[in-house]
Design a protein around this motif. Sequence first.
Motif, PDB file in Angstrom:
ATOM      1  N   ARG A 294       1.649 -10.582 -11.144  1.00 34.93           N
ATOM      2  CA  ARG A 294       2.051 -10.044  -9.831  1.00 34.93           C
ATOM      3  C   ARG A 294       1.454  -8.647  -9.606  1.00 34.93           C
ATOM      4  N   VAL A 295       1.519  -7.801 -10.636  1.00 33.15           N
ATOM      5  CA  VAL A 295       0.942  -6.451 -10.528  1.00 33.15           C
ATOM      6  C   VAL A 295      -0.575  -6.553 -10.368  1.00 33.15           C
ATOM      7  N   HIS A 296      -1.174  -7.484 -11.079  1.00 33.08           N
ATOM      8  CA  HIS A 296      -2.625  -7.711 -10.997  1.00 33.08           C
ATOM      9  C   HIS A 296      -3.010  -8.060  -9.564  1.00 33.08           C
ATOM     10  N   PHE A 297      -2.286  -8.980  -8.959  1.00 32.96           N
ATOM     11  CA  PHE A 297      -2.576  -9.397  -7.580  1.00 32.96           C
ATOM     12  C   PHE A 297      -2.443  -8.216  -6.627  1.00 32.96           C
ATOM     13  N   SER A 298      -1.362  -7.467  -6.787  1.00 30.48           N
ATOM     14  CA  SER A 298      -1.117  -6.313  -5.920  1.00 30.48           C
ATOM     15  C   SER A 298      -2.205  -5.253  -6.085  1.00 30.48           C
ATOM     16  N   ALA A 299      -2.558  -4.956  -7.332  1.00 31.30           N
ATOM     17  CA  ALA A 299      -3.564  -3.914  -7.592  1.00 31.30           C
ATOM     18  C   ALA A 299      -4.924  -4.319  -7.030  1.00 31.30           C
ATOM     19  N   LEU A 300      -5.309  -5.565  -7.224  1.00 35.70           N
ATOM     20  CA  LEU A 300      -6.625  -5.995  -6.766  1.00 35.70           C
ATOM     21  C   LEU A 300      -6.680  -6.203  -5.259  1.00 35.70           C
ATOM     22  N   SER A 301      -5.525  -6.319  -4.608  1.00 39.70           N
ATOM     23  CA  SER A 301      -5.490  -6.468  -3.149  1.00 39.70           C
ATOM     24  C   SER A 301      -5.656  -5.135  -2.432  1.00 39.70           C
ATOM     25  N   ALA A 302      -5.347  -4.037  -3.121  1.00 41.28           N
ATOM     26  CA  ALA A 302      -5.425  -2.711  -2.485  1.00 41.28           C
ATOM     27  C   ALA A 302      -6.886  -2.324  -2.275  1.00 41.28           C
ATOM     28  N   ARG A 303      -7.205  -1.969  -1.039  1.00 40.53           N
ATOM     29  CA  ARG A 303      -8.584  -1.564  -0.728  1.00 40.53           C
ATOM     30  C   ARG A 303      -8.731  -0.056  -0.600  1.00 40.53           C
ATOM     31  N   THR A 304      -7.622   0.610  -0.300  1.00 40.90           N
ATOM     32  CA  THR A 304      -7.664   2.075  -0.151  1.00 40.90           C
ATOM     33  C   THR A 304      -6.534   2.673  -0.983  1.00 40.90           C
ATOM     34  N   PRO A 305      -6.598   3.981  -1.264  1.00 39.49           N
ATOM     35  CA  PRO A 305      -5.477   4.613  -1.987  1.00 39.49           C
ATOM     36  C   PRO A 305      -4.143   4.437  -1.269  1.00 39.49           C
ATOM     37  N   ALA A 306      -4.175   4.387   0.074  1.00 38.73           N
ATOM     38  CA  ALA A 306      -2.927   4.213   0.829  1.00 38.73           C
ATOM     39  C   ALA A 306      -2.296   2.846   0.569  1.00 38.73           C
ATOM     40  N   GLU A 307      -3.120   1.853   0.272  1.00 42.25           N
ATOM     41  CA  GLU A 307      -2.605   0.500   0.031  1.00 42.25           C
ATOM     42  C   GLU A 307      -2.138   0.283  -1.410  1.00 42.25           C
ATOM     43  N   LEU A 308      -2.454   1.213  -2.291  1.00 38.02           N
ATOM     44  CA  LEU A 308      -2.071   1.062  -3.696  1.00 38.02           C
ATOM     45  C   LEU A 308      -0.551   1.151  -3.838  1.00 38.02           C
ATOM     46  N   GLU A 309       0.047   0.214  -4.532  1.00 33.91           N
ATOM     47  CA  GLU A 309       1.496   0.220  -4.724  1.00 33.91           C
ATOM     48  C   GLU A 309       1.837   0.856  -6.062  1.00 33.91           C
ATOM     49  N   PRO A 310       3.001   1.511  -6.147  1.00 34.82           N
ATOM     50  CA  PRO A 310       3.417   2.050  -7.451  1.00 34.82           C
ATOM     51  C   PRO A 310       3.611   0.907  -8.456  1.00 34.82           C
ATOM     52  N   LEU A 311       3.354   1.210  -9.711  1.00 30.89           N
ATOM     53  CA  LEU A 311       3.577   0.215 -10.769  1.00 30.89           C
ATOM     54  C   LEU A 311       5.061   0.156 -11.091  1.00 30.89           C
ATOM     55  N   PRO A 312       5.551  -0.977 -11.584  1.00 28.65           N
ATOM     56  CA  PRO A 312       6.943  -0.998 -12.065  1.00 28.65           C
ATOM     57  C   PRO A 312       7.114   0.063 -13.163  1.00 28.65           C
ATOM     58  N   GLN A 313       8.309   0.591 -13.283  1.00 26.25           N
ATOM     59  CA  GLN A 313       8.575   1.627 -14.281  1.00 26.25           C
ATOM     60  C   GLN A 313       8.160   1.159 -15.684  1.00 26.25           C
ATOM     61  N   ASN A 314       7.498   2.011 -16.420  1.00 24.30           N
ATOM     62  CA  ASN A 314       7.043   1.758 -17.800  1.00 24.30           C
ATOM     63  C   ASN A 314       6.077   0.574 -17.892  1.00 24.30           C
ATOM     64  N   PHE A 315       5.329   0.310 -16.837  1.00 22.54           N
ATOM     65  CA  PHE A 315       4.486  -0.879 -16.817  1.00 22.54           C
ATOM     66  C   PHE A 315       3.498  -0.927 -17.990  1.00 22.54           C
ATOM     67  N   TYR A 316       2.737   0.139 -18.189  1.00 23.97           N
ATOM     68  CA  TYR A 316       1.709   0.102 -19.240  1.00 23.97           C
ATOM     69  C   TYR A 316       2.333  -0.074 -20.624  1.00 23.97           C
ATOM     70  N   GLN A 317       3.412   0.650 -20.891  1.00 26.58           N
ATOM     71  CA  GLN A 317       4.074   0.537 -22.199  1.00 26.58           C
ATOM     72  C   GLN A 317       4.652  -0.872 -22.388  1.00 26.58           C
ATOM     73  N   ASN A 318       5.286  -1.401 -21.326  1.00 25.04           N
ATOM     74  CA  ASN A 318       5.851  -2.755 -21.427  1.00 25.04           C
ATOM     75  C   ASN A 318       4.757  -3.807 -21.610  1.00 25.04           C
ATOM     76  N   ALA A 319       3.636  -3.641 -20.909  1.00 27.79           N
ATOM     77  CA  ALA A 319       2.531  -4.596 -21.059  1.00 27.79           C
ATOM     78  C   ALA A 319       1.954  -4.534 -22.470  1.00 27.79           C
ATOM     79  N   LYS A 320       1.816  -3.310 -23.011  1.00 23.61           N
ATOM     80  CA  LYS A 320       1.335  -3.173 -24.395  1.00 23.61           C
ATOM     81  C   LYS A 320       2.284  -3.860 -25.378  1.00 23.61           C
TER      82      LYS A 320
END
Length: 188
Positions: free
Chosen positions: A78-104
């Motif tokens: 879901r985060v992947h879809f959201s991140a790759l859909s953003a075309r401008t900095p304004a369209e970028l959505e915040p990541l869920p809290q602790n996303f990188y640590q949780n993904a690791k």
Amino acid sequence: MPGNRLELLLRMAEIEYKLRPVRIMIIRDERPLTLDGQRIELQKGIEIEVPYWLAQTLISEGIANMVESPISIEDIARVHFSALSARTPAELEPLPQNFYQNAKEFIKSLEDRIRRELNPILLEEKQKALQYLMEIIDKRLLVILQSLRSPTTMAELSSKLAPEESALLDTLYKTIDLWKRSLLPPQH
């Protein structure tokens, strides 16, 4: 040194992650623990809040289970879809809290399971999670680099960044500013 500052900020984000409170369910009676002068009862069936690092220790000893659901491949997708859909900095959505640590942690847990179970489905899931994570990092890095050209965009973007990304943006901005000033004659 900017590099050392970035390492320090990233280490602080990791420590903050390990110190965050999490809820666990005690699944086996054990003697109480004392942590920072507080007595922690370990009675089967009770739910308690402890620092993440202690929860991991109790879980690895078979004393507790995590109450919170861990991140899944679907969450990362879901985060992947959201991140790759953003075309401008304004369209970028915040990541869920602790996303990188949780993904690791999720990828590490898959590696542990693969060593124990030798399941090709788990290997495929790990590869997919790694691919998604790399593409999320690359996309968000590109947006961070684009924002360095505009202070307005940086301000707009900063509230949407994970702590790890904010540390990188801050370090890059200060490094570029130092570099620019070193190329210009001193001002009076």
